[in-house]
Each structure stands twice: as C-alpha cells, then as structure tokens.
Scaffold this motif. Structure first.
Motif, PDB file in Angstrom:
ATOM      1  N   LEU A  55      37.726  26.994  19.684  1.00  0.00           N
ATOM      2  CA  LEU A  55      39.165  27.083  19.940  1.00  0.00           C
ATOM      3  C   LEU A  55      39.492  27.635  21.324  1.00  0.00           C
ATOM      4  N   PRO A  56      38.790  28.687  21.795  1.00  0.00           N
ATOM      5  CA  PRO A  56      39.035  29.130  23.174  1.00  0.00           C
ATOM      6  C   PRO A  56      38.688  28.055  24.207  1.00  0.00           C
ATOM      7  N   LEU A  57      37.736  27.172  23.875  1.00  0.00           N
ATOM      8  CA  LEU A  57      37.413  26.080  24.800  1.00  0.00           C
ATOM      9  C   LEU A  57      38.614  25.163  24.984  1.00  0.00           C
ATOM     10  N   VAL A  58      39.366  24.967  23.904  1.00  0.00           N
ATOM     11  CA  VAL A  58      40.573  24.152  23.985  1.00  0.00           C
ATOM     12  C   VAL A  58      41.666  24.906  24.745  1.00  0.00           C
ATOM     13  N   ALA A  59      41.979  26.097  24.289  1.00  0.00           N
ATOM     14  CA  ALA A  59      43.083  26.850  24.878  1.00  0.00           C
ATOM     15  C   ALA A  59      42.829  27.196  26.338  1.00  0.00           C
ATOM     16  N   GLY A  60      41.585  27.504  26.666  1.00  0.00           N
ATOM     17  CA  GLY A  60      41.273  27.951  28.020  1.00  0.00           C
ATOM     18  C   GLY A  60      41.330  26.865  29.069  1.00  0.00           C
ATOM     19  N   ARG A  61      41.302  25.600  28.664  1.00  0.00           N
ATOM     20  CA  ARG A  61      41.348  24.501  29.631  1.00  0.00           C
ATOM     21  C   ARG A  61      42.754  23.949  29.843  1.00  0.00           C
ATOM     22  N   LEU A  62      43.711  24.467  29.111  1.00  0.00           N
ATOM     23  CA  LEU A  62      45.093  24.012  29.284  1.00  0.00           C
ATOM     24  C   LEU A  62      45.795  24.857  30.349  1.00  0.00           C
ATOM     25  N   PRO A  63      46.776  24.268  31.032  1.00  0.00           N
ATOM     26  CA  PRO A  63      47.528  25.054  32.019  1.00  0.00           C
ATOM     27  C   PRO A  63      48.170  26.277  31.368  1.00  0.00           C
ATOM     28  N   ARG A  64      48.229  27.341  32.082  1.00  0.00           N
ATOM     29  CA  ARG A  64      48.839  28.561  31.547  1.00  0.00           C
ATOM     30  C   ARG A  64      50.331  28.343  31.329  1.00  0.00           C
ATOM     31  N   GLY A  65      50.828  28.910  30.246  1.00  0.00           N
ATOM     32  CA  GLY A  65      52.247  28.831  29.985  1.00  0.00           C
ATOM     33  C   GLY A  65      52.698  27.574  29.278  1.00  0.00           C
ATOM     34  N   VAL A  66      51.776  26.799  28.734  1.00  0.00           N
ATOM     35  CA  VAL A  66      52.171  25.617  27.968  1.00  0.00           C
ATOM     36  C   VAL A  66      53.042  26.053  26.797  1.00  0.00           C
ATOM     37  N   ALA A  67      54.223  25.446  26.693  1.00  0.00           N
ATOM     38  CA  ALA A  67      55.193  25.919  25.701  1.00  0.00           C
ATOM     39  C   ALA A  67      55.132  25.149  24.391  1.00  0.00           C
ATOM     40  N   ARG A  68      54.802  23.853  24.450  1.00  0.00           N
ATOM     41  CA  ARG A  68      54.776  23.022  23.241  1.00  0.00           C
ATOM     42  C   ARG A  68      53.582  22.083  23.299  1.00  0.00           C
ATOM     43  N   VAL A  69      52.897  21.961  22.168  1.00  0.00           N
ATOM     44  CA  VAL A  69      51.766  21.031  22.075  1.00  0.00           C
ATOM     45  C   VAL A  69      51.927  20.183  20.814  1.00  0.00           C
ATOM     46  N   GLY A  70      51.432  18.969  20.882  1.00  0.00           N
ATOM     47  CA  GLY A  70      51.424  18.098  19.715  1.00  0.00           C
ATOM     48  C   GLY A  70      50.073  18.154  19.038  1.00  0.00           C
ATOM     49  N   VAL A  71      50.055  18.387  17.741  1.00  0.00           N
ATOM     50  CA  VAL A  71      48.801  18.404  16.992  1.00  0.00           C
ATOM     51  C   VAL A  71      48.765  17.180  16.074  1.00  0.00           C
ATOM     52  N   ALA A  72      47.574  16.628  15.876  1.00  0.00           N
ATOM     53  CA  ALA A  72      47.406  15.427  15.077  1.00  0.00           C
ATOM     54  C   ALA A  72      48.041  15.594  13.703  1.00  0.00           C
ATOM     55  N   ASP A  73      48.715  14.550  13.257  1.00  0.00           N
ATOM     56  CA  ASP A  73      49.358  14.614  11.942  1.00  0.00           C
ATOM     57  C   ASP A  73      48.352  14.878  10.837  1.00  0.00           C
ATOM     58  N   ARG A  74      47.124  14.430  11.025  1.00  0.00           N
ATOM     59  CA  ARG A  74      46.089  14.608   9.998  1.00  0.00           C
ATOM     60  C   ARG A  74      45.156  15.788  10.307  1.00  0.00           C
ATOM     61  N   MET A  75      45.529  16.642  11.226  1.00  0.00           N
ATOM     62  CA  MET A  75      44.692  17.816  11.512  1.00  0.00           C
ATOM     63  C   MET A  75      44.654  18.709  10.283  1.00  0.00           C
ATOM     64  N   TRP A  76      43.468  19.167   9.914  1.00  0.00           N
ATOM     65  CA  TRP A  76      43.355  20.091   8.804  1.00  0.00           C
ATOM     66  C   TRP A  76      44.204  21.334   9.073  1.00  0.00           C
ATOM     67  N   ALA A  77      44.826  21.860   8.049  1.00  0.00           N
ATOM     68  CA  ALA A  77      45.667  23.044   8.210  1.00  0.00           C
ATOM     69  C   ALA A  77      44.878  24.212   8.786  1.00  0.00           C
ATOM     70  N   VAL A  78      43.627  24.354   8.363  1.00  0.00           N
ATOM     71  CA  VAL A  78      42.837  25.484   8.858  1.00  0.00           C
ATOM     72  C   VAL A  78      42.624  25.366  10.360  1.00  0.00           C
ATOM     73  N   MET A  79      42.475  24.137  10.872  1.00  0.00           N
ATOM     74  CA  MET A  79      42.324  23.942  12.311  1.00  0.00           C
ATOM     75  C   MET A  79      43.639  24.245  13.032  1.00  0.00           C
ATOM     76  N   ALA A  80      44.749  23.738  12.487  1.00  0.00           N
ATOM     77  CA  ALA A  80      46.043  23.965  13.126  1.00  0.00           C
ATOM     78  C   ALA A  80      46.384  25.450  13.182  1.00  0.00           C
ATOM     79  N   LEU A  81      46.065  26.165  12.103  1.00  0.00           N
ATOM     80  CA  LEU A  81      46.362  27.600  12.075  1.00  0.00           C
ATOM     81  C   LEU A  81      45.495  28.367  13.063  1.00  0.00           C
ATOM     82  N   ARG A  82      44.225  27.982  13.160  1.00  0.00           N
ATOM     83  CA  ARG A  82      43.337  28.642  14.124  1.00  0.00           C
ATOM     84  C   ARG A  82      43.779  28.319  15.555  1.00  0.00           C
ATOM     85  N   LEU A  83      44.235  27.097  15.774  1.00  0.00           N
ATOM     86  CA  LEU A  83      44.721  26.719  17.096  1.00  0.00           C
ATOM     87  C   LEU A  83      45.959  27.533  17.455  1.00  0.00           C
TER      88      LEU A  83
END
Length: 382
Positions: A105-133
């Motif tokens: 998860l830090p690999l994902v978050a750490g590569r995004l520009p700082r201050g990103v306000a809104r992100v789209g998550v896959a409609d079929r993403m497991w809830a546990v993944m979305a919550l950890r993200l």
C-alpha cells in the motif's frame, strides 16, 4: 510454420481487442473526472485497460493511472512473469514488484503526487483493499472508478463487437443441441451438466451460468437447476452463458416445450415473441433504453400479462455479463453505435414461464443480433 502463423493471428486479435492506446484514454478520462488517479485491482476494469486477467488474491495487484503522471502497475513478485506475459507487457508503464514481506500500500500511495484529493477505486476492489488504501491515503476521498471507465466500456470497438459475435455464435451452437438433451424423465441437473460440457466444447473458457427451469421452475427467472424431473408437457426455460478466451461473454435464452404445449402457455408465448421482436426493432442510435424497454413492456401489458413481466428488458454485456447500459424504465441516456446489451423480456405466470433473449449491438443503421438461433417456440417430441 503453421503454429507460428496461428500465434501471430491470435496476437494481432488480442492487440486489437486490448489496444495500448486505451491506457491514454483512461488517463484523459481520469483528468476530466477531476480525479488525481484511478486504481484498478483484478477484475473487468483492469482487464479492459491492460488485457491482464489477473488473479484476485489477498496479495495486492493494482494498476495506478494518475491524471498527469506516468501509470504504474504494482504486482506481487511471484505474479510478475504472468503479468508481463499478458497484453499488459506491451504497455509503457512502470512495473513495481513487491516481495512477500513488503507492504504494497505505501508503494501505491508513495508514488502519487502529494496532495491528491480524490481517487477512483475499482468497482470490484475488495473492501479490505479499499479500506487499507484509505488508511494509506487518509487525505484522499475514494470514489468508484466505474464513473471514469463506463463511458469507454459502454461503447464497444469493432474488435469488441467481433468478440461478442464470436461468443454469440458459440452459445448459438449450444442451443442448437439443447432439444436433444431435453426429454421426460431427465432432471434439470442432468440436462444442465450436459449443457455446461457443451458450452466448454464450443469454445468458452468458463461456464458462467446454466439455468434450466422446467414447469413451475420456469416462472423463477434465476432458478438455475434442481433435481426436478422434466415431465411431458413441460415448458423449459434455458438461459446459458459463459466467457470466451477473449474475456467477452455470451448470454442467450430460449424456451422449449417437451411434448404437447399447454394452451395457456402458447397464448402468452406468442405475445412474448412479438414483444421481443418489437424491442429488438426499436434499437437504433438516439433511442433511449427506456423506450426499448417500453417497446416490449407495452405489448405484454396490453395483452394482460404486465404483472408477470417482473424484470428489466435487458442489460449491457462485454467483459461482464451484466454491465451498462441497462435497458430499463428511467434510463434516458440515448443509445449510441457500439453499445451492446440483451433484449430479454419474460412472462412468468406461475405454473410455467418463458423468456426470449438475444444480445444485440446498436449500429449506425439500427441493430445487429449476436444470436441467430430461431426465436420461435421449439416443441420437442422425442
């Protein structure tokens, strides 16, 4: 020589079905939607964008498409060879492999520009993944990525229509042998087993569903199968489908009668047949989905069977059996060429039921049916 030629044909077809430029279109759509990025985990959205049919695991696989920066794919190290061997291997992306002791998860978050306000998550993403993200990016609001991808996925390319046409032909061939499988004394489950084997034999990679509803079970639209023994005089609803190696799905319903049809069944089947044809003929660019629904529903209601038509007239189809657009009252978004969906009105009075379903594609001139098996009632007299 022959084998290499076949592989090249398959590679070319895959490249047309999952073009590399699709990733850029997703990035443009992400920016238009006001999102900092979309994040796609295994499922139909990821496959649509990359061609990679990733395994859904507790280990995170996630394609990240920022609105402005370079896309990257976070993938478990042990899945890296399979991912790079897929059509995703042709994409200009960064590959971020993570090891068993890493937290991805830090690999994902750490590569995004700082201050990103809104992100789209896959409609079929497991809830546990979305919550950890969410925990890894506490300052970013999560919204469904389907809002971004729907406009692209809903309008099929010529290659996608070819894939749906191939799927339609394969399931047609299965329906052509169904009359040989239906006879008094057999159970729904026995018939369904034979149908499932035929679906695979006719080129599908998976069997997604087999509905065999005989007699009163035909009045339950999603009955699937039971140990009920088929009797002489039974109407039988057979709704079947699966996914082809391309990833694109089939879905087709025909209704049969084993022996002499009940008189009341014949009366409403004629109405259903007329309604299904009318709905198909209503399909053309500019017509709304609710108008197509009404084309079938009004005929059924006028004949006195309206209360027995209990579902929408259709659903979109592609990499999922059910996707947008939905052919239902209230959907006023005009149809466009390339949209693909089912036309499947049904009448279910209780003692038996009937449904007729074709997949159609809206064309510039009207519509094309992907299913060509005769829509008339098939009476089986063994």
């Amino acid at each position: 020589m022959g084998g290499n030629g076949a592989n090249q044909v398959n590679a070319d077809a895959t490249a047309e079905l999952y073009p590399t430029e699709r990733l850029a279109r997703v990035q443009e759509a992400t920016a238009r939607a006001g999102l900092g990025a979309v994040m796609l985990t295994p499922g139909p959205d990821l496959r649509y964008v990359t061609g990679y049919d990733a395994i859904q695991l507790e280990r995170l696989t996630c394609l990240v498409v920022p609105a402005a920066d370079a896309p990257f794919l976070v993938v478990p190290r042990l899945e890296l060879p399979a991912a790079q061997a897929s059509p995703a291997g042709a994409l200009d992306i960064e590959w971020v492999a993570w090891h068993e002791t890493d937290d991805p998860l830090p690999l994902v978050a750490g590569r995004l520009p700082r201050g990103v306000a809104r992100v789209g998550v896959a409609d079929r993403m497991w809830a546990v993944m979305a919550l950890r993200l969410r925990d890894a990016m506490p300052g970013a609001e999560q919204v469904p990525a389907g809002r971004v991808l729907r406009e692209l996925r809903m309008r099929k390319s010529a290659a996608e229509v070819d894939a749906l046409r191939e799927a339609g032909g394969a399931i047609d061939r299965v329906h052509q042998i169904v009359p040989k499988l239906l006879r008094p004394g057999r159970t729904e489950r026995e018939v369904a087993k034979d149908i499932a084997e035929a679906i695979m034999a006719e080129g599908h990679s998976t069997v997604d569903f087999v509905i065999v509803g005989s007699g009163p079970n035909g009045a339950s639209p999603h009955h699937e199968v039971s140990d009920r023994v088929i009797e002489s005089g039974d109407p039988v609803v057979v709704d079947i489908g699966g996914a082809m190696p391309s990833g694109y799905c089939s879905d087709e319903t025909r209704t049969y009668v084993v022996g002499r049809p009940p008189a009341d069944f014949l009366a409403y089947y004629e109405v259903l047949h007329e309604a299904q044809l009318a709905a198909c003929e209503a399909v053309r660019p500019g017509v709304t989905p609710e108008a197509v629904d009404a084309a079938a529903r009004d005929i059924i209601a006028a004949a006195g069977y309206g209360e027995f038509f209990v579902h929408r007239t259709g659903h979109g189809i592609g990499l999922e059996t059910h996707e947008e657009p939905y052919i239902v009252a209230g959907n006023t978004e005009p149809l466009e060429a390339g949209m693909a969906f089912s036309i499947e009105p049904g009448i279910y009075p209780g003692a038996h039921g009937a449904r007729i379903e074709d997949i159609v594609v809206c064309t510039e001139a009207g519509h094309e049916r992907m299913n060509l098996v005769d829509r008339g009632l098939v009476v089986i007299d063994h």
